[in-house]
Design an enzyme around this catalytic site. Structure first.
Site, PDB file in Angstrom:
ATOM      1  N   ALA A  62      -6.984 -10.318  -3.100  1.00 56.53           N
ATOM      2  CA  ALA A  62      -8.342 -10.505  -3.594  1.00 56.53           C
ATOM      3  C   ALA A  62      -8.502 -11.825  -4.359  1.00 56.53           C
ATOM      4  CB  ALA A  62      -8.714  -9.338  -4.501  1.00 56.53           C
ATOM      5  N   ALA A  76       0.347   2.773   6.799  1.00 56.77           N
ATOM      6  CA  ALA A  76       0.150   1.566   5.960  1.00 56.77           C
ATOM      7  C   ALA A  76       1.076   0.476   6.471  1.00 56.77           C
ATOM      8  CB  ALA A  76       0.425   1.894   4.499  1.00 56.77           C
ATOM      9  N   ILE A  77       0.802   0.017   7.698  1.00 59.73           N
ATOM     10  CA  ILE A  77       1.709  -0.959   8.334  1.00 59.73           C
ATOM     11  C   ILE A  77       1.114  -2.366   8.343  1.00 59.73           C
ATOM     12  CG2 ILE A  77       2.847   0.799   9.746  1.00 59.73           C
ATOM     13  CD1 ILE A  77       1.153  -0.418  12.129  1.00 59.73           C
ATOM     14  N   GLY A  78       0.120  -2.589   7.522  1.00 62.39           N
ATOM     15  CA  GLY A  78      -0.468  -3.920   7.439  1.00 62.39           C
ATOM     16  C   GLY A  78      -1.957  -3.882   7.747  1.00 62.39           C
ATOM     17  N   ILE A 104       0.842  -1.203   0.000  1.00 66.24           N
ATOM     18  CA  ILE A 104       0.000   0.000   0.000  1.00 66.24           C
ATOM     19  C   ILE A 104       0.874   1.249   0.000  1.00 66.24           C
ATOM     20  CG2 ILE A 104      -1.620   1.357   1.400  1.00 66.24           C
ATOM     21  CD1 ILE A 104      -3.004  -1.224   2.168  1.00 66.24           C
ATOM     22  N   HIS A 163       6.872 -12.404 -30.530  1.00 64.31           N
ATOM     23  CA  HIS A 163       7.872 -11.337 -30.571  1.00 64.31           C
ATOM     24  C   HIS A 163       7.252 -10.111 -31.224  1.00 64.31           C
ATOM     25  CE1 HIS A 163      11.747  -9.384 -31.019  1.00 64.31           C
ATOM     26  NE2 HIS A 163      11.406  -9.110 -32.271  1.00 64.31           N
ATOM     27  N   VAL A 173       8.462   4.781  13.773  1.00 66.49           N
ATOM     28  CA  VAL A 173       7.762   6.003  14.170  1.00 66.49           C
ATOM     29  C   VAL A 173       7.312   5.805  15.607  1.00 66.49           C
ATOM     30  CG1 VAL A 173       5.711   7.416  13.740  1.00 66.49           C
ATOM     31  CG2 VAL A 173       7.015   6.482  11.823  1.00 66.49           C
TER      32      VAL A 173
HETATM   33  P1  FAD Z   1     -13.044  -7.866   2.155  1.00 65.22           P
HETATM   34  O1  FAD Z   1     -12.843  -7.445   0.756  1.00 65.22           O
HETATM   35  O2  FAD Z   1     -12.392  -7.055   3.218  1.00 65.22           O
HETATM   36  O3  FAD Z   1     -14.608  -7.907   2.383  1.00 65.22           O
HETATM   37  C1  FAD Z   1     -15.182  -8.201   3.598  1.00 65.22           C
HETATM   38  C2  FAD Z   1     -16.537  -7.554   3.671  1.00 65.22           C
HETATM   39  O4  FAD Z   1     -17.173  -8.039   4.842  1.00 65.22           O
HETATM   40  C3  FAD Z   1     -16.493  -6.047   3.813  1.00 65.22           C
HETATM   41  O5  FAD Z   1     -17.252  -5.441   2.800  1.00 65.22           O
HETATM   42  C4  FAD Z   1     -17.087  -5.771   5.185  1.00 65.22           C
HETATM   43  O6  FAD Z   1     -17.921  -4.608   5.202  1.00 65.22           O
HETATM   44  C5  FAD Z   1     -17.931  -7.007   5.412  1.00 65.22           C
HETATM   45  N1  FAD Z   1     -18.128  -7.321   6.822  1.00 65.22           N
HETATM   46  C6  FAD Z   1     -17.188  -7.367   7.806  1.00 65.22           C
HETATM   47  N2  FAD Z   1     -17.752  -7.760   8.962  1.00 65.22           N
HETATM   48  C7  FAD Z   1     -19.056  -7.970   8.706  1.00 65.22           C
HETATM   49  C8  FAD Z   1     -20.146  -8.395   9.480  1.00 65.22           C
HETATM   50  N3  FAD Z   1     -20.006  -8.705  10.761  1.00 65.22           N
HETATM   51  N4  FAD Z   1     -21.355  -8.481   8.884  1.00 65.22           N
HETATM   52  C9  FAD Z   1     -21.528  -8.174   7.569  1.00 65.22           C
HETATM   53  N5  FAD Z   1     -20.521  -7.784   6.789  1.00 65.22           N
HETATM   54  C10 FAD Z   1     -19.305  -7.689   7.342  1.00 65.22           C
HETATM   55  N6  FAD Z   1      -5.554  -7.268  -3.300  1.00 65.22           N
HETATM   56  C11 FAD Z   1      -5.220  -7.681  -4.539  1.00 65.22           C
HETATM   57  O7  FAD Z   1      -5.235  -8.894  -4.792  1.00 65.22           O
HETATM   58  N7  FAD Z   1      -4.878  -6.799  -5.524  1.00 65.22           N
HETATM   59  C12 FAD Z   1      -4.835  -5.471  -5.302  1.00 65.22           C
HETATM   60  O8  FAD Z   1      -4.518  -4.698  -6.206  1.00 65.22           O
HETATM   61  C13 FAD Z   1      -5.158  -4.996  -3.998  1.00 65.22           C
HETATM   62  N8  FAD Z   1      -5.126  -3.680  -3.731  1.00 65.22           N
HETATM   63  C14 FAD Z   1      -5.483  -3.246  -2.480  1.00 65.22           C
HETATM   64  C15 FAD Z   1      -5.415  -1.881  -2.233  1.00 65.22           C
HETATM   65  C16 FAD Z   1      -5.767  -1.397  -0.980  1.00 65.22           C
HETATM   66  C17 FAD Z   1      -5.691   0.081  -0.710  1.00 65.22           C
HETATM   67  C18 FAD Z   1      -6.213  -2.308   0.027  1.00 65.22           C
HETATM   68  C19 FAD Z   1      -6.641  -1.803   1.376  1.00 65.22           C
HETATM   69  C20 FAD Z   1      -6.270  -3.658  -0.214  1.00 65.22           C
HETATM   70  C21 FAD Z   1      -5.895  -4.151  -1.476  1.00 65.22           C
HETATM   71  N9  FAD Z   1      -5.900  -5.505  -1.774  1.00 65.22           N
HETATM   72  C22 FAD Z   1      -5.542  -5.940  -3.016  1.00 65.22           C
HETATM   73  C23 FAD Z   1      -6.312  -6.510  -0.775  1.00 65.22           C
HETATM   74  C24 FAD Z   1      -7.761  -6.952  -1.035  1.00 65.22           C
HETATM   75  O9  FAD Z   1      -8.593  -5.821  -0.994  1.00 65.22           O
HETATM   76  C25 FAD Z   1      -8.189  -7.969   0.004  1.00 65.22           C
HETATM   77  O10 FAD Z   1      -7.270  -9.029   0.053  1.00 65.22           O
HETATM   78  C26 FAD Z   1      -9.562  -8.530  -0.339  1.00 65.22           C
HETATM   79  O11 FAD Z   1     -10.513  -7.497  -0.413  1.00 65.22           O
HETATM   80  C27 FAD Z   1      -9.986  -9.555   0.710  1.00 65.22           C
HETATM   81  O12 FAD Z   1     -11.233 -10.046   0.377  1.00 65.22           O
HETATM   82  P2  FAD Z   1     -12.237 -10.610   1.487  1.00 65.22           P
HETATM   83  O13 FAD Z   1     -13.440 -11.048   0.735  1.00 65.22           O
HETATM   84  O14 FAD Z   1     -11.535 -11.568   2.348  1.00 65.22           O
HETATM   85  O15 FAD Z   1     -12.585  -9.365   2.415  1.00 65.22           O
HETATM   86  P1  NAD Z   2       2.333  -4.803   4.164  1.00 68.87           P
HETATM   87  O1  NAD Z   2       2.388  -5.903   5.108  1.00 68.87           O
HETATM   88  O2  NAD Z   2       2.485  -5.055   2.704  1.00 68.87           O
HETATM   89  O3  NAD Z   2       3.455  -3.716   4.525  1.00 68.87           O
HETATM   90  C1  NAD Z   2       3.507  -3.102   5.767  1.00 68.87           C
HETATM   91  C2  NAD Z   2       4.903  -2.567   5.962  1.00 68.87           C
HETATM   92  O4  NAD Z   2       4.922  -1.776   7.132  1.00 68.87           O
HETATM   93  C3  NAD Z   2       5.937  -3.659   6.158  1.00 68.87           C
HETATM   94  O5  NAD Z   2       7.028  -3.420   5.305  1.00 68.87           O
HETATM   95  C4  NAD Z   2       6.322  -3.548   7.630  1.00 68.87           C
HETATM   96  O6  NAD Z   2       7.645  -3.914   7.884  1.00 68.87           O
HETATM   97  C5  NAD Z   2       6.100  -2.071   7.859  1.00 68.87           C
HETATM   98  N1  NAD Z   2       5.849  -1.694   9.256  1.00 68.87           N
HETATM   99  C6  NAD Z   2       5.120  -2.368  10.171  1.00 68.87           C
HETATM  100  N2  NAD Z   2       5.093  -1.674  11.328  1.00 68.87           N
HETATM  101  C7  NAD Z   2       5.799  -0.542  11.114  1.00 68.87           C
HETATM  102  C8  NAD Z   2       6.113   0.591  11.911  1.00 68.87           C
HETATM  103  N3  NAD Z   2       5.685   0.689  13.157  1.00 68.87           N
HETATM  104  N4  NAD Z   2       6.869   1.578  11.374  1.00 68.87           N
HETATM  105  C9  NAD Z   2       7.318   1.486  10.090  1.00 68.87           C
HETATM  106  N5  NAD Z   2       7.036   0.440   9.289  1.00 68.87           N
HETATM  107  C10 NAD Z   2       6.277  -0.541   9.789  1.00 68.87           C
HETATM  108  O7  NAD Z   2       0.957  -4.044   4.475  1.00 68.87           O
HETATM  109  P2  NAD Z   2       0.173  -2.921   3.687  1.00 68.87           P
HETATM  110  O8  NAD Z   2       1.044  -2.253   2.685  1.00 68.87           O
HETATM  111  O9  NAD Z   2      -0.494  -2.115   4.734  1.00 68.87           O
HETATM  112  O10 NAD Z   2      -0.896  -3.771   2.918  1.00 68.87           O
HETATM  113  C11 NAD Z   2      -1.835  -4.587   3.643  1.00 68.87           C
HETATM  114  C12 NAD Z   2      -2.291  -5.752   2.843  1.00 68.87           C
HETATM  115  O11 NAD Z   2      -3.058  -5.346   1.741  1.00 68.87           O
HETATM  116  C13 NAD Z   2      -1.126  -6.543   2.321  1.00 68.87           C
HETATM  117  O12 NAD Z   2      -1.153  -7.803   2.945  1.00 68.87           O
HETATM  118  C14 NAD Z   2      -1.344  -6.695   0.868  1.00 68.87           C
HETATM  119  O13 NAD Z   2      -1.331  -8.033   0.489  1.00 68.87           O
HETATM  120  C15 NAD Z   2      -2.728  -6.107   0.611  1.00 68.87           C
HETATM  121  N6  NAD Z   2      -2.594  -5.237  -0.563  1.00 68.87           N
HETATM  122  C16 NAD Z   2      -2.312  -5.816  -1.759  1.00 68.87           C
HETATM  123  C17 NAD Z   2      -2.134  -5.026  -2.867  1.00 68.87           C
HETATM  124  C18 NAD Z   2      -1.801  -5.673  -4.158  1.00 68.87           C
HETATM  125  O14 NAD Z   2      -1.980  -6.876  -4.281  1.00 68.87           O
HETATM  126  N7  NAD Z   2      -1.337  -4.929  -5.143  1.00 68.87           N
HETATM  127  C19 NAD Z   2      -2.231  -3.659  -2.780  1.00 68.87           C
HETATM  128  C20 NAD Z   2      -2.491  -3.102  -1.552  1.00 68.87           C
HETATM  129  C21 NAD Z   2      -2.687  -3.910  -0.445  1.00 68.87           C
END
Ligand code: FAD
Ligand code: NAD
Length: 465
Positions: free
Chosen positions: A321, A270-272, A184, A444, A237
């Site tokens: 996803a 954006a630490i996870g 992220i 190619h 931080v």
């Molecule tokens: P989610 O997509 O999180 O969906 C869960 C849903 O459950 C939510 O809509 C929530 O409102 C609902 N919910 C939660 N609790 C309840 C409850 N108690 N009752 C009813 N509903 C509830 N992954 C990729 O593969 N490619 C990417 O490019 C990518 N980009 C990302 C960019 C960002 C900024 C972020 C934050 C994530 C990104 N991800 C990406 C990660 C991806 O979004 C997730 O891995 C994926 O959405 C997980 O799917 P899920 O169905 O497990 O959960």
């Molecule tokens: P991440 O786990 O990818 O990265 C978090 C980073 O924060 C790590 O490098 C970690 O070492 C660092 N960190 C943790 N604590 C810290 C601290 N206190 N100070 C400084 N650095 C610290 O997590 P993300 O970037 O938040 O993304 C979350 C999840 O969303 C990921 O698991 C990723 O798979 C998913 N995501 C996927 C995509 C994609 O597939 N293109 C895009 C966005 C998000």
């Protein structure tokens, strides 16, 4: 009268939940899906994959015009940023896709139960005011941003934001500090860097992109530095104060030492991400979490509680996803009495920066731990299409078992690495050797030829280097 209202109730309509619901309905089951958000599609469609890619794609055009890449191809333009319009196309993309899921639910007769769900018992769930019973309940509640103590996110003020806030900034920050050099941080850091912000990434570890191959991590950092992103690695931080529109962060070396401060007009945390389990009433069904707060499942996605399964970000594995989607399909197939398969060893990961960064399978370090390996790297600089397109950065790396030649991992930095990695995943899924890839005819001039050449290199005979 049926014993339950539904065969399956899925909680959460993200890529895991909505795909699982549709697949279960296709298999003839009576399905409901509970979603608390106002629109379907989960994190991915609403505030994740889709809006981030909309901003990445648009900002890439702006950057190509601004940084001289277009001028180098004979197109002289001076771009003018219309940020509201850029946001509008992001919102349009999200709205079109989330409505598309609503259409698919109707088409497949999946009942959308609007509201947040909470277990009463293993087969009974309250969704808002309604009580729904189901033979099988699937938890697909996804994940949310992990908070950083001392750094309070307030997306409305747009000073300290999480990924959702960072997608919607009303103006380009002068100085954006990103806490976390993961996916992220680098994707959204890239967006705002391209649009003119100074961007500093503060990362706790000594390299960005944890989990990826070490060569990729090093090369990625070099490329991002060249693009103007600054890095403070091995740094933590420890606090943040906000005065008006300014934030002051306190930083310390990760190993301890003298503190320093860093000023920013925007801070992205954006630490996870961590699993969404609060409010689900798991205590009512006696379902416990593992040490990482995740729900453990077996290969049929069954939890420790009979009748309750879980998929997606809420269970162990990469938070992606497509991993959630595949688990959605598989869980529906198990519930329908079929065999649902997800090969968790072959799940590609892509970072959608420019160039893109992608990988599938084992890193070189992981592969070495398992035995003797052969490794080959082919530079994109030697790929005719990348060279012609003025995209010299990156490489393709193939890791194969030394004895069997079976491909164990592929890592790639290239403008279209996200598309190229699909071929590597398919090859690995079929148990390909590097020789299989090397003797497959590749069109190619394409970037994909670099994968063929890297595979040829495993046998010691690439043509173009
Ligand atoms: P989610 O997509 O999180 O969906 C869960 C849903 O459950 C939510 O809509 C929530 O409102 C609902 N919910 C939660 N609790 C309840 C409850 N108690 N009752 C009813 N509903 C509830 N992954 C990729 O593969 N490619 C990417 O490019 C990518 N980009 C990302 C960019 C960002 C900024 C972020 C934050 C994530 C990104 N991800 C990406 C990660 C991806 O979004 C997730 O891995 C994926 O959405 C997980 O799917 P899920 O169905 O497990 O959960
Ligand atoms: P991440 O786990 O990818 O990265 C978090 C980073 O924060 C790590 O490098 C970690 O070492 C660092 N960190 C943790 N604590 C810290 C601290 N206190 N100070 C400084 N650095 C610290 O997590 P993300 O970037 O938040 O993304 C979350 C999840 O969303 C990921 O698991 C990723 O798979 C998913 N995501 C996927 C995509 C994609 O597939 N293109 C895009 C966005 C998000």
């Amino acid at each position: 009268m049926a014993e339950y209202d539904y065969d399956v109730l899925i909680i959460g309509a993200g890529p895991g939940g909505y795909v699982g619901a549709i697949r279960a309905a296709q298999l003839g089951l009576k399905v409901a899906c509970a979603e608390g958000r106002a629109t379907l599609g989960g994190t991915c469609l609403n505030v994740g994959c889709i809006p981030s890619k909309a901003m990445l794609h648009a900002s890439e055009f702006y950057d190509a015009a601004a940084n001289g890449a277009m001028a180098a191809m004979g197109i002289d333009v001076t771009p003018k940023l219309n940020l509201p319009k850029m946001h509008e196309q992001r919102v349009d993309a999200v709205s079109g896709l989330t409505k598309g899921i609503e259409f698919l639910f109707k088409k497949n007769k999946v009942d959308w139960k609007k509201g947040y769900a909470s277990f009463v018992d293993a087969h009974t769930v309250k969704v808002g005011d309604e009580t729904v019973t189901a033979r099988e309940v699937v938890i697909a509640t996804g994940s949310s941003v992990t908070p950083l103590p001392g750094v309070e996110v307030d997306n409305d003020k747009q000073v300290v934001v999480d990924s959702t806030g960072a997608l919607e900034l009303a103006k380009v920050p002068e100085h954006l500090v990103v806490i976390g050099g993961g996916v992220i941080g680098l994707e959204l850091g890239s967006v705002w860097r391209r649009l003119g912000a100074k961007v500093t990434v503060v990362e706790f570890l000594d390299a960005v992109l944890p989990g990826m191959d070490d060569d990729v991590r090093k090369e990625a950092a070099r490329i991002f530095k060249k693009q103007g992103i600054e890095f403070k690695l091995s740094t933590k931080v420890t606090g943040c104060t906000v005065k008006g529109k300014k934030a002051t962060l306190t930083l310390e070396p990760a190993a301890g030492g003298a503190a320093e401060t860093l000023e920013a007009d925007c801070v992205l945390v954006a630490i996870g991400r961590r699993p969404n389990v609060e409010g689900l009433g798991l205590e009512n069904i006696g379902l416990e979490l593992n040490k990482r707060g995740q729900i453990e499942v077996d290969h049929e996605f069954r939890t420790a509680v009979a009748g309750v399964r879980a998929i997606g970000d809420v269970i162990p594995g990469p938070m992606l996803a497509h991993k959630a989607e595949d688990e959605g399909i598989a869980v529906a197939e198990w519930i329908a009495g079929q065999t649902g398969i997800v090969n968790h060893d072959v799940i590609p990961g892509v970072v959608y920066t420019m160039p893109e960064i992608a990988g599938v399978g084992l890193t070189e370090a992981q592969a070495k731990e398992k035995g003797e390996i052969k490794v080959s790297k082919f530079p994109m600089m030697a790929n005719s299409r990348a060279k012609t397109n003025h995209e010299p950065d990156g490489f393709v790396k193939v890791i194969a078992d030394a004895a069997t030649d079976r491909v164990l991992g592929v890592w790639c930095i290239a403008s279209v690495a996200g598309t190229m990695i699909a071929e590597a995943a398919l090859a690995m899924e079929f148990g390909a050797t590097s020789e299989d890839i090397a003797y497959t005819c590749h069109a190619h001039p394409t970037h994909s030829e670099a994968l063929k050449e890297a595979a040829m290199g495993v046998m010691g005979k690439p043509i173009h280097v």
